[in-house]
Design a protein around this motif. Sequence first.
Motif, PDB file in Angstrom:
ATOM      1  N   GLU A 356       4.406   9.761   3.891  1.00 36.90           N
ATOM      2  CA  GLU A 356       4.942  10.929   3.197  1.00 36.90           C
ATOM      3  C   GLU A 356       4.168  12.193   3.575  1.00 36.90           C
ATOM      4  OE1 GLU A 356       7.559  11.293   0.817  1.00 36.90           O
ATOM      5  OE2 GLU A 356       8.189   9.350   1.599  1.00 36.90           O
ATOM      6  N   ALA A 357       2.842  12.079   3.625  1.00 31.80           N
ATOM      7  CA  ALA A 357       2.029  13.269   3.916  1.00 31.80           C
ATOM      8  C   ALA A 357       2.238  13.740   5.349  1.00 31.80           C
ATOM      9  CB  ALA A 357       0.558  12.968   3.669  1.00 31.80           C
ATOM     10  N   LEU A 358       2.468  12.780   6.263  1.00 32.55           N
ATOM     11  CA  LEU A 358       2.522  13.131   7.679  1.00 32.55           C
ATOM     12  C   LEU A 358       3.941  13.115   8.243  1.00 32.55           C
ATOM     13  CD1 LEU A 358      -0.721  11.233   8.685  1.00 32.55           C
ATOM     14  CD2 LEU A 358      -0.365  13.699   8.736  1.00 32.55           C
ATOM     15  N   GLN A 359       4.926  12.799   7.387  1.00 36.82           N
ATOM     16  CA  GLN A 359       6.326  12.770   7.832  1.00 36.82           C
ATOM     17  C   GLN A 359       6.470  11.971   9.118  1.00 36.82           C
ATOM     18  OE1 GLN A 359       8.050  16.725   7.844  1.00 36.82           O
ATOM     19  NE2 GLN A 359       6.959  17.302   5.985  1.00 36.82           N
ATOM     20  N   ALA A 360       5.930  10.768   9.094  1.00 38.40           N
ATOM     21  CA  ALA A 360       5.957   9.921  10.289  1.00 38.40           C
ATOM     22  C   ALA A 360       6.205   8.478   9.877  1.00 38.40           C
ATOM     23  CB  ALA A 360       4.620  10.014  11.019  1.00 38.40           C
ATOM     24  N   PRO A 361       6.880   7.708  10.738  1.00 40.21           N
ATOM     25  CA  PRO A 361       7.059   6.291  10.419  1.00 40.21           C
ATOM     26  C   PRO A 361       5.714   5.569  10.407  1.00 40.21           C
ATOM     27  CG  PRO A 361       7.821   6.749  12.647  1.00 40.21           C
ATOM     28  CD  PRO A 361       7.486   8.068  12.025  1.00 40.21           C
ATOM     29  N   THR A 362       5.554   4.684   9.455  1.00 42.05           N
ATOM     30  CA  THR A 362       4.296   3.958   9.294  1.00 42.05           C
ATOM     31  C   THR A 362       4.590   2.465   9.230  1.00 42.05           C
ATOM     32  OG1 THR A 362       3.368   5.834   8.108  1.00 42.05           O
ATOM     33  CG2 THR A 362       2.273   3.706   7.808  1.00 42.05           C
ATOM     34  N   ILE A 363       3.985   1.722  10.140  1.00 42.70           N
ATOM     35  CA  ILE A 363       4.179   0.272  10.184  1.00 42.70           C
ATOM     36  C   ILE A 363       2.989  -0.390   9.503  1.00 42.70           C
ATOM     37  CG2 ILE A 363       4.418  -1.757  11.677  1.00 42.70           C
ATOM     38  CD1 ILE A 363       5.653   0.111  13.791  1.00 42.70           C
ATOM     39  N   VAL A 364       3.268  -1.303   8.595  1.00 40.20           N
ATOM     40  CA  VAL A 364       2.215  -2.079   7.943  1.00 40.20           C
ATOM     41  C   VAL A 364       2.231  -3.474   8.560  1.00 40.20           C
ATOM     42  CG1 VAL A 364       1.356  -3.015   5.766  1.00 40.20           C
ATOM     43  CG2 VAL A 364       2.500  -0.783   5.790  1.00 40.20           C
ATOM     44  N   LEU A 365       1.154  -3.848   9.240  1.00 41.90           N
ATOM     45  CA  LEU A 365       1.097  -5.164   9.881  1.00 41.90           C
ATOM     46  C   LEU A 365       0.397  -6.162   8.966  1.00 41.90           C
ATOM     47  CD1 LEU A 365       0.270  -4.449  13.646  1.00 41.90           C
ATOM     48  CD2 LEU A 365       2.449  -5.155  12.651  1.00 41.90           C
ATOM     49  N   SER A 366       1.197  -6.786   8.107  1.00 40.96           N
ATOM     50  CA  SER A 366       0.698  -7.895   7.298  1.00 40.96           C
ATOM     51  C   SER A 366       0.948  -9.164   8.121  1.00 40.96           C
ATOM     52  CB  SER A 366       1.455  -7.926   5.974  1.00 40.96           C
ATOM     53  OG  SER A 366       1.019  -8.994   5.172  1.00 40.96           O
ATOM     54  N   ASP A 367       0.659 -10.336   7.573  1.00 37.93           N
ATOM     55  CA  ASP A 367       1.037 -11.549   8.298  1.00 37.93           C
ATOM     56  C   ASP A 367       1.354 -12.684   7.334  1.00 37.93           C
ATOM     57  OD1 ASP A 367      -1.393 -12.793   7.591  1.00 37.93           O
ATOM     58  OD2 ASP A 367      -2.379 -12.203   9.458  1.00 37.93           O
ATOM     59  N   GLN A 368       1.887 -13.750   7.888  1.00 38.43           N
ATOM     60  CA  GLN A 368       2.329 -14.875   7.057  1.00 38.43           C
ATOM     61  C   GLN A 368       1.185 -15.406   6.218  1.00 38.43           C
ATOM     62  OE1 GLN A 368       1.466 -18.356   7.489  1.00 38.43           O
ATOM     63  NE2 GLN A 368       2.750 -18.987   5.769  1.00 38.43           N
ATOM     64  N   PHE A 369      -0.034 -15.421   6.777  1.00 37.95           N
ATOM     65  CA  PHE A 369      -1.157 -15.997   6.034  1.00 37.95           C
ATOM     66  C   PHE A 369      -1.409 -15.243   4.734  1.00 37.95           C
ATOM     67  CE2 PHE A 369      -5.777 -15.974   5.134  1.00 37.95           C
ATOM     68  CZ  PHE A 369      -5.850 -17.262   4.626  1.00 37.95           C
ATOM     69  N   ILE A 370      -1.652 -13.933   4.818  1.00 33.09           N
ATOM     70  CA  ILE A 370      -1.917 -13.220   3.555  1.00 33.09           C
ATOM     71  C   ILE A 370      -0.635 -12.938   2.781  1.00 33.09           C
ATOM     72  CG2 ILE A 370      -4.191 -12.182   3.854  1.00 33.09           C
ATOM     73  CD1 ILE A 370      -2.885  -9.687   4.934  1.00 33.09           C
TER      74      ILE A 370
END
Lengths: 573, 278
Positions: A356-370
């Motif tokens: 929101e602050a940077l008006q840019a797409p943000t990818i969150v890399l979670s994974d199956q383990f957590i």
Amino acid sequence: MSETPNISIAILGSGGAGALTAGNLLLEAACTAGCHGLLTRTIGPQIRGGEAAALVRLANHPIECMPERYDLLIGIDWLNANRFGTEIDVGPESLVISDPRGGDLPAVVVRGGARVVEVPIKELAKAIPDGRPNMVVLGIVAALVGLGEASFTELLEKRLASKGAAAIASSLAGLKAGLAAAANIDLGKRLSPPKPSDTKRWLVSGNETTGLGAIRGGIKFAAAYPITPASEILEWLAPSLTKVGGVLLQAEDELAAVNMTIGASYGGTPSLTATSGPGLSLMMEALGLATAAEIPIVVIDVMRAGPSTGIPTKSEQTDLNIAVYGFHGDAPHLVVAPQSVADCLFTTQWAVYLAEALQAPTIVLSDQFIGQAVAAIERPADIAFIGQRVKAVETAVGVYKRYAITASGVSPMAIPGQPGGQYTADGLTHSERGIPTSGEADHRAQLDKRRDKLDRFNYGDHWATVEGDGEFAVVTWGSLTGAVREAIERLRGRVDVRLVAPRLLSPVQPERLAAALDGVKRILVVEQSHGAQFHRYLRAHYDLPGEVRVLERPGPMPIRPSEIEQAITEWRS
Amino acid sequence: MTIVEAQVARKAADYKSEVKPIWCPGCGDYHVLMSFTRAFAELGLEPENTVVVSGIGCSSRIPAYTNCYGFHGVHGRSLAIAAGLKVSRPDLTVVVASGDGDGYSIGGNHFLHACRRNIDMTYVVMDNHIYGMTKGQPSPTTEPEFDTALTPGGTGLSPFHPLVIALASGANFVARAFSGEPNETASILVEAIRHPGFSFVEILSPCVTFRPDEREWKSRVHPAPVGATNNPGKAARRLMTDDGFNIGILYRGERRPYQPSLVGQNIDFAELEKDFEL
């Protein structure tokens, strides 16, 4: 009998045998009694009838990873157990409880040389009206681990209340049968009692904390296309968004999901979608659009083993490349990675704030383990990030510059409904007014501003976890942070090891990493990737001091603390 | 559809932007733009409360030529952008512009599901039976024998029937217009925008550059012999004898538009955590 600070239990059975239910009940009962704990499940691709195992680790201290070997392995049956290979390892000190009618012991158990005790689990269950073997298993574990019967009885009564008195009675009878059957079996150790704590605690999965982090961050719209192992985020968000006046829309595919997210955000509503690798591949084109049109969106990728369909139910850290480099064109954007079940909350909330602050797409890399692990955690502190999307002030029609060049690089954004702010959001190269152009000057000016707004932002200490000091450092990321932390803890007193785990993967932070690694002479890079994607990423963007070694492995076999410990001790000698 | 009317009477010219259209001379899309602005004026839409969403192609340039809010997205996904926007901002009037390549080929799946979803918006497809922007490849509505560089001798494939698909998929309003009749087209658009739910308007819009034969459409189009029906069975039967040039409103459905409530339950975040607590 010795007391141990943590104990690990694997409950295994063919699909439908109830191994996962037993594991969940075990974790909940133990954690209600004050233990810390972590549960991961490992399953085959079948929805019903495959192999399933609940892996539970209980402790009197916080737990973030699974051990290399299980203290106790219980097989309701061994029908498909060989499919797990070495994922569930036992050694000479382990105890294996086996039903004599459950089929042959799997090779890994025989090879490990564990002590095997036979208990007729199914027969005991059959003797009870509507008895289920997994309740007998629960009783056996309760007795062996040294957890009192009371917490299990209480939990079963609570969980089965809606199923009626008969169901409760048969489950309690199963539990008692298990307790009795284990009365004369000795595990050789029992869990030391947990320290009492007044802190409010949660029993949650990373996918659930991710959902809560999204809502705490202000998300009011989610678009959803089902995919393993991300669906739980969307299923948690569906009713939760409704409660806070938001909405979840099921999309026809991932292409629609990401574009719906962009459309909602364009309308001023903080928005996200969640997916896994194959879905992220489908979303890449629209992520480029969000970059060019400067639309803030959050895309959560719960990574699984790839490429292609890969192993949908098992973890890997191999979407780093696509997340960082997968866009066409020069497309600065944000990539962040949570480091634990609890950190999924913080990192997702931070991701919403950054987008929101940077008006840019943000990818969150979670994974199956957590994502799918269930853990007892202390309630994470409330965090409020200051600042939000910069909105345009009212202007006359024909004056407003949607993509104005500013000192920060962030341009105030008009939202439909605002008079005078009309502009066309566009993936075409555009001028400051947002009008399409193919000129060099506008192209360069807009590329510069989109880069600068990310580079000029102060990400603060959240950019990484940096712990300890010494000339030895382990650099890792994401869900492996917990295993590395445990390895470093085990090495305490023998060697001081620094832990450096970037939470912010893009844009890169060369100065911050250099400071974190100041004085380091040896670096061990640890990652769950066959192609060593993280090591290559570090090499591409950072000057790593001293000698560097890499401990990398593809999924689904998690990298265990002992392997990290061993890599460090062997390197030292 | 949600219509926020202007306080003062509007003229079509009020809805034009400073950006000069760059379509080829003689392109049908100029007239479609004219019909858009006339329809918006007749409806008295507030430009700041109106959003024109598009994908990629000649048709999709239209948002920038209006002075409404606009979104020129990626190829084929305009309906998805519009769905996210409208569901989260039901106060806005949302009009989606597409073409036969953008809407029926790369965006085909979204077309089916937008009809089925029935969100309150208007979907306009400017159909010229060709990919114009990439210079003359066959689209899903191109005739089987039409010769192109990509498909020498023609595709040999049956064209797609947009109105049949729209009706079968659940669109709540189905019409066909011809760009060469901007007043009639504007009237159809007015009705489409007013009609609740997902309204689909196919506008035959000739590409004189790559389909000079389409100049003849002027003489081939004719008013549909019968008026609109609210009976989908009747509408389907009429489409069985449709020659592709019947102009008018075919179907006005009565399905309730899809719009989840955005009124929350006034809870704080702590409420959401309750299920997590040990």
